[in-house]
Design an enzyme around this catalytic site. Sequence first.
Site, PDB file in Angstrom:
ATOM      1  N   HIS A 138       0.822  -1.215   0.000  1.00  0.00           N
ATOM      2  CA  HIS A 138       0.000   0.000   0.000  1.00  0.00           C
ATOM      3  C   HIS A 138       0.857   1.267   0.000  1.00  0.00           C
ATOM      4  CE1 HIS A 138      -3.284  -2.673   0.737  1.00  0.00           C
ATOM      5  NE2 HIS A 138      -2.872  -2.997   1.951  1.00  0.00           N
ATOM      6  N   THR A 163     -17.244 -19.007   7.297  1.00  0.00           N
ATOM      7  CA  THR A 163     -15.844 -18.893   7.672  1.00  0.00           C
ATOM      8  C   THR A 163     -15.370 -20.229   8.232  1.00  0.00           C
ATOM      9  OG1 THR A 163     -16.233 -18.294   9.987  1.00  0.00           O
ATOM     10  CG2 THR A 163     -16.248 -16.486   8.365  1.00  0.00           C
ATOM     11  N   MET A 164     -14.088 -20.295   8.597  1.00  0.00           N
ATOM     12  CA  MET A 164     -13.539 -21.505   9.198  1.00  0.00           C
ATOM     13  C   MET A 164     -14.275 -21.882  10.482  1.00  0.00           C
ATOM     14  SD  MET A 164     -10.002 -19.778  10.626  1.00  0.00           S
ATOM     15  CE  MET A 164      -9.379 -21.201  11.460  1.00  0.00           C
ATOM     16  N   ASP A 204      -6.021  -7.221  10.579  1.00  0.00           N
ATOM     17  CA  ASP A 204      -5.439  -6.077  11.287  1.00  0.00           C
ATOM     18  C   ASP A 204      -6.096  -5.892  12.651  1.00  0.00           C
ATOM     19  OD1 ASP A 204      -3.905  -5.713   9.074  1.00  0.00           O
ATOM     20  OD2 ASP A 204      -4.802  -3.834   8.440  1.00  0.00           O
ATOM     21  N   GLY A 227     -12.835 -12.198  16.167  1.00  0.00           N
ATOM     22  CA  GLY A 227     -13.031 -12.290  14.721  1.00  0.00           C
ATOM     23  C   GLY A 227     -14.373 -11.764  14.248  1.00  0.00           C
ATOM     24  N   GLY A 265      -6.536 -15.045  -2.925  1.00  0.00           N
ATOM     25  CA  GLY A 265      -6.186 -16.407  -3.318  1.00  0.00           C
ATOM     26  C   GLY A 265      -4.973 -16.979  -2.616  1.00  0.00           C
ATOM     27  N   HIS A 290      -6.916  -4.586  -1.613  1.00  0.00           N
ATOM     28  CA  HIS A 290      -6.187  -5.854  -1.577  1.00  0.00           C
ATOM     29  C   HIS A 290      -6.450  -6.668  -2.843  1.00  0.00           C
ATOM     30  CE1 HIS A 290      -6.723  -4.785   2.721  1.00  0.00           C
ATOM     31  NE2 HIS A 290      -5.454  -5.116   2.764  1.00  0.00           N
ATOM     32  N   CYS A 336      -5.092 -18.551   0.682  1.00  0.00           N
ATOM     33  CA  CYS A 336      -5.437 -19.380   1.841  1.00  0.00           C
ATOM     34  C   CYS A 336      -4.551 -20.623   1.912  1.00  0.00           C
ATOM     35  CB  CYS A 336      -6.914 -19.789   1.789  1.00  0.00           C
ATOM     36  SG  CYS A 336      -7.461 -20.741   3.220  1.00  0.00           S
ATOM     37  N   SER A 375      -5.285 -13.395   8.511  1.00  0.00           N
ATOM     38  CA  SER A 375      -6.351 -13.558   9.493  1.00  0.00           C
ATOM     39  C   SER A 375      -6.345 -14.974  10.060  1.00  0.00           C
ATOM     40  CB  SER A 375      -7.713 -13.281   8.845  1.00  0.00           C
ATOM     41  OG  SER A 375      -7.758 -11.976   8.344  1.00  0.00           O
TER      42      SER A 375
END
Length: 578
Positions: A59, A494-495, A114, A486, A402, A221, A404, A446
């Site tokens: 950034h 999500t997971m 973050d 989270g 992309g 991003h 993960c 994350s």
Amino acid sequence: MTSKKLVNSVAGCADDALAGLVACNPSLQLLQGHRVALRSDLDSLKGRVALLSGGGSGHEPAHAGFIGKGMLTGVIAGAVFTSPAVGSILAAIRAVAQAGTVGTLLIVKNYTGDRLNFGLAREQARAEGIPVEMVVVGDDSAFTVLKKAGRRGLCGTVLIHKVAGALAEAGVGLEEITDRVSVVAKAMGTLGVSLSSCSVPGSKPTFELSADEVELGLGIHGEAGVRRIKMATADEIVALMLDHMTSSSNASHVPVPPGSSVVLMVNNLGGLSFLELGIIADAAVCSLEGRGVKIARALVGTFMSALEMPGVSLTLLLVDEPLLKLIDAETTASAWPNVAKVWVTGRKRSRAAPTEPLAAPDSTTAAGEASKQMVLVLEWVCTTLLGLEEHLNALDRAAGDGDCGTTHSRAARAIQGWLKEGPPPASPAQLLSKLSFLLLEKMGGSSGALYGLFLTAAAQPLKAKTDLPAWSAAMDAGLEAMQKYGKAAPGDRTMLDSLWAAGQELQAWKSPGANMLQILTKAVKSAEAAAEATKNMEAGAGRASYISSARLDQPDPGAVAAAAILRAILEVLQSQGA
């Protein structure tokens, strides 16, 4: 095909970029052992509030370009588009505290990674007795209906750096700075538009656009925006952007009625030419003034980019004279523009052409069976994740950058390296704590923060007992911690969906005489079914929540990975007859 980048290595590009900035700027120093840049005159800040910010690299000039007197004290940088490590954030907080500052304000963009990593570092620092506050900035005006994850943090964050920096330089206390910038953060909005995507070093572009399309409302991003529009003139696109971000029908709008006074930021997302940037700036000024809006200051340049993305974002901050004085306050930050302290609106922008001359004549452990069994479990989990790398990356491309699979493989390699150093602790609590620390430092993103939080919390019930009820309680504690920081819940795609489903089955471990493997087998099957079910869910948290559900037709990669980890654990325990 991956894009070409002028880097020494993909793995080291963030470190090299930060080192280059520090090498060319004598007012900055690196913090040894961390990807952290600090003011070189840190000791002169004794008795004042320190300001720390940061996030993923890519950034630039944000955030390190805004370190200096009157702005940031320091910055913590992650890998490209990846949240910085908790340990580095904590090290930066300790460094400024030990220099004699009276408190630290963390200025954080509203992204899950973050928020988690800075939040965890803040909690650890506060536990050490260091006064630390945190302001989460969400200035995105793209979404007409607010998502559970909230507004993303975009270029407006730089204005918060400036306002907070001016207050800190004036000797204002931590609590007052926190309160005042929190109010300012709610009085601004940002919207981006791009002609094409960007690509993380070593990867492909994150989305494709046809020649006649423009992406509206995208993040920083490489994630896709809220809608695609047909290519149009700069004037038409700017008018559409301002209509969208100021419309009262938009839940994330910034209210800018006629007569309002604003600071305008025209931000190059990285790959737009200066010629185009000037055209956009002119269109923005003309369109705003045509709506009766008064422009107090106009900042034009590259403030917060998305690598080489050929696009632009517009930020509007409502201002009054006291706030304008903070914007105008002196700063030595290298990336802050030298803006004249003069109103844009109301100033004459042209002068009469010279008269024709008169015609002149002619002229960025212990050993033991339990320990051995745990080594087998960890080794098989790592092998499983490494084998899933490409599959998880493919699933993740639908929701963002992309990576993960790459993130989980990084964790697997870190665990493999750790196991080679010696046997893991025999104590489950110690083992989970060690794994938590390892993932927080090495995994990144994350996922690293979420796994770290899960393992840290899960270790606590296992300090007293390690029977089946204690393991069930550990699962409960881990899930609770993930939800707390989270902001995800079951059903948010999500997971957590996989882990929650497994956790519900593992409640049976609390019953007397429970059969460990039978219950674990049911838990794994439930986790796998939950992971598969995520493809029919609308994302309610994490980066995928910014993507249209119509384009999320595959299972969530985090949920798939979590279920695969549980399956690997079960397979080893079954083979060992546990």
